[in-house]
Scaffold this motif. Structure first.
Motif, PDB file in Angstrom:
ATOM      1  N   LEU A  31       1.031  -1.287   0.176  1.00 32.46           N
ATOM      2  CA  LEU A  31       0.152   0.071  -0.014  1.00 32.46           C
ATOM      3  C   LEU A  31       0.805   1.333  -0.031  1.00 32.46           C
ATOM      4  O   LEU A  31       2.001   1.200   0.526  1.00 32.46           O
ATOM      5  N   PRO A  32       0.429   2.232  -0.673  1.00 34.29           N
ATOM      6  CA  PRO A  32       1.039   3.563  -0.575  1.00 34.29           C
ATOM      7  C   PRO A  32       1.448   3.952   0.844  1.00 34.29           C
ATOM      8  O   PRO A  32       0.742   3.825   1.768  1.00 34.29           O
ATOM      9  N   GLN A  33       2.945   4.632   1.008  1.00 33.91           N
ATOM     10  CA  GLN A  33       3.410   4.845   1.945  1.00 33.91           C
ATOM     11  C   GLN A  33       3.228   6.530   2.611  1.00 33.91           C
ATOM     12  O   GLN A  33       3.613   7.077   1.705  1.00 33.91           O
ATOM     13  N   GLU A  96      -5.640   5.243  -6.856  1.00 31.24           N
ATOM     14  CA  GLU A  96      -6.895   4.927  -6.092  1.00 31.24           C
ATOM     15  C   GLU A  96      -7.087   5.774  -4.818  1.00 31.24           C
ATOM     16  O   GLU A  96      -8.015   5.676  -4.289  1.00 31.24           O
ATOM     17  N   LEU A  97      -5.936   6.361  -4.293  1.00 31.06           N
ATOM     18  CA  LEU A  97      -6.002   7.078  -3.036  1.00 31.06           C
ATOM     19  C   LEU A  97      -7.134   8.290  -3.253  1.00 31.06           C
ATOM     20  O   LEU A  97      -7.890   8.507  -2.367  1.00 31.06           O
ATOM     21  N   GLU A  98      -7.089   8.810  -4.421  1.00 32.74           N
ATOM     22  CA  GLU A  98      -7.955   9.857  -4.675  1.00 32.74           C
ATOM     23  C   GLU A  98      -9.437   9.761  -4.628  1.00 32.74           C
ATOM     24  O   GLU A  98     -10.379  10.257  -3.836  1.00 32.74           O
ATOM     25  N   GLY A 108     -19.330  17.772   0.028  1.00 34.19           N
ATOM     26  CA  GLY A 108     -18.843  19.028  -0.092  1.00 34.19           C
ATOM     27  C   GLY A 108     -17.923  19.952   1.078  1.00 34.19           C
ATOM     28  O   GLY A 108     -17.331  20.896   0.907  1.00 34.19           O
ATOM     29  N   GLU A 109     -17.955  19.098   2.176  1.00 31.42           N
ATOM     30  CA  GLU A 109     -17.196  19.544   3.496  1.00 31.42           C
ATOM     31  C   GLU A 109     -15.810  19.872   3.142  1.00 31.42           C
ATOM     32  O   GLU A 109     -15.398  20.955   3.694  1.00 31.42           O
ATOM     33  N   TYR A 110     -15.184  18.784   2.507  1.00 35.95           N
ATOM     34  CA  TYR A 110     -13.919  19.051   2.239  1.00 35.95           C
ATOM     35  C   TYR A 110     -13.440  19.476   1.079  1.00 35.95           C
ATOM     36  O   TYR A 110     -14.187  19.357   0.062  1.00 35.95           O
ATOM     37  N   ARG A 111     -12.266  20.213   0.996  1.00 39.30           N
ATOM     38  CA  ARG A 111     -11.793  20.444  -0.569  1.00 39.30           C
ATOM     39  C   ARG A 111     -10.404  19.837  -0.443  1.00 39.30           C
ATOM     40  O   ARG A 111      -9.508  20.694   0.100  1.00 39.30           O
ATOM     41  N   ALA A 112     -10.193  18.593  -1.123  1.00 33.80           N
ATOM     42  CA  ALA A 112      -9.170  18.152  -1.154  1.00 33.80           C
ATOM     43  C   ALA A 112      -8.459  18.203  -2.493  1.00 33.80           C
ATOM     44  O   ALA A 112      -9.225  17.872  -3.392  1.00 33.80           O
ATOM     45  N   THR A 113      -7.237  18.611  -2.602  1.00 36.06           N
ATOM     46  CA  THR A 113      -6.578  18.864  -3.921  1.00 36.06           C
ATOM     47  C   THR A 113      -5.212  17.820  -4.074  1.00 36.06           C
ATOM     48  O   THR A 113      -4.697  17.842  -3.399  1.00 36.06           O
ATOM     49  N   TRP A 114      -5.505  17.068  -4.949  1.00 32.76           N
ATOM     50  CA  TRP A 114      -4.386  15.927  -5.219  1.00 32.76           C
ATOM     51  C   TRP A 114      -3.549  16.448  -6.384  1.00 32.76           C
ATOM     52  O   TRP A 114      -4.065  16.991  -7.335  1.00 32.76           O
ATOM     53  N   SER A 115      -2.191  16.313  -6.179  1.00 32.04           N
ATOM     54  CA  SER A 115      -1.110  16.586  -7.202  1.00 32.04           C
ATOM     55  C   SER A 115      -1.182  15.397  -8.030  1.00 32.04           C
ATOM     56  O   SER A 115      -1.461  14.352  -7.890  1.00 32.04           O
ATOM     57  N   GLN A 161      -7.974   8.888   8.184  1.00 27.71           N
ATOM     58  CA  GLN A 161      -7.946   7.434   8.294  1.00 27.71           C
ATOM     59  C   GLN A 161      -8.426   6.743   6.846  1.00 27.71           C
ATOM     60  O   GLN A 161      -7.692   5.706   6.439  1.00 27.71           O
ATOM     61  N   THR A 162      -9.413   7.211   6.170  1.00 31.78           N
ATOM     62  CA  THR A 162      -9.715   6.924   4.791  1.00 31.78           C
ATOM     63  C   THR A 162      -8.513   7.281   3.845  1.00 31.78           C
ATOM     64  O   THR A 162      -8.333   6.316   2.965  1.00 31.78           O
ATOM     65  N   ALA A 163      -7.918   8.295   3.836  1.00 29.42           N
ATOM     66  CA  ALA A 163      -6.955   8.642   3.003  1.00 29.42           C
ATOM     67  C   ALA A 163      -5.718   7.703   3.001  1.00 29.42           C
ATOM     68  O   ALA A 163      -5.010   7.398   2.147  1.00 29.42           O
ATOM     69  N   THR A 164      -5.118   7.568   4.402  1.00 30.91           N
ATOM     70  CA  THR A 164      -4.181   6.648   4.740  1.00 30.91           C
ATOM     71  C   THR A 164      -4.352   5.341   4.570  1.00 30.91           C
ATOM     72  O   THR A 164      -3.323   4.544   4.763  1.00 30.91           O
TER      73      THR A 164
END
Length: 224
Positions: A31-33, A96-98, A108-115, A161-164
């Motif tokens: 899994l991604p570290q 898959e992380l995104e 819409g509570e979170y505003r996450a920006t993935w690179s 928790q969900t992201a990691t």
């Protein structure tokens, strides 16, 4: 021998940091570290907008660091945001992380920006120790920035928790039982303290009333 109460008070912080929300183990490869965590918020403001970040900083991060001592964590003054950097040899896993993290932000509570996914630069890396992903061959990195607002404190940890994909630290029945005994001990100690205080207050009041009676008697004797 050290006072039992003092020894138990010294154990209490250890139990508090080993257990509770934030006590989690980051997943092992493949899994991604998570290779870096950076939290920024206005540490001089005490209001609704900074409360989630403050709780995440004061309660969740110490437990996370305790169980993952190799994770670099920085907390700085700045605009409210949480930045996570991931590394993996599997680009699809980073993709898959995104999609996984979006499951908790559909309101819409979170505003996450993935690179975008980038190949890790081996020559210019400043990582303190090589990660398992980089030691296996080609490694790729990807970051996410989460803008923080007046979210509920628990929801920020849930997003993390969900992201990691971190897992809660497994409860030790023996330690849990000991923590319960500690809580009972301190609860009883507080009851005893209040009982002793009430007794001391009663004695003090009796002494004050006796002194007043003596003073009154002395005044009456002088008037005669």
């Amino acid at each position: 021998m050290v006072n039992v109460l003092k020894r138990m008070r010294h154990l209490q912080p250890l139990f508090a940091i080993r257990h509770g929300e934030g006590a989690a183990i980051l997943p092992p490869p493949p899994l991604p570290q998570l290779t870096r965590l950076s939290l920024q918020y206005d540490r001089q403001q005490w209001n609704k907008s900074t409360r989630p970040a403050r709780i995440f900083h004061k309660e969740h991060l110490p437990r996370l660091k305790y169980h993952n001592p190799g994770l670099p964590i920085t907390v700085e003054q700045g605009p409210g945001r949480l930045q996570l950097t991931f590394e993996s040899a599997d680009q699809e896993a980073l993709n898959e992380l995104e999609s996984t993290s979006l499951e908790t932000s559909s309101d819409g509570e979170y505003r996450a920006t993935w690179s975008p996914i980038e190949a890790k630069s081996q020559a210019g890396s400043e990582a303190p120790t090589p990660s398992p992903a980089s030691s296996a061959g080609s490694a790729f990195t990807r970051s996410v920035e989460l803008r923080l607002g007046p979210h509920q404190p628990g929801s920020l940890w849930n997003w993390f928790q969900t992201a990691t994909k971190c897992e809660p630290f497994p409860e030790n029945p023996e330690e849990t039982a000991q923590m319960d005994r500690l809580k009972e001990f301190f609860a009883q100690a507080e009851i005893d303290r209040q009982r002793v205080k009430a007794g001391m207050d009663a004695i003090r009041k009796q002494k004050e009333e006796l002194k007043k009676a003596r003073d009154a008697a002395a005044r009456m004797a002088n008037e005669e």
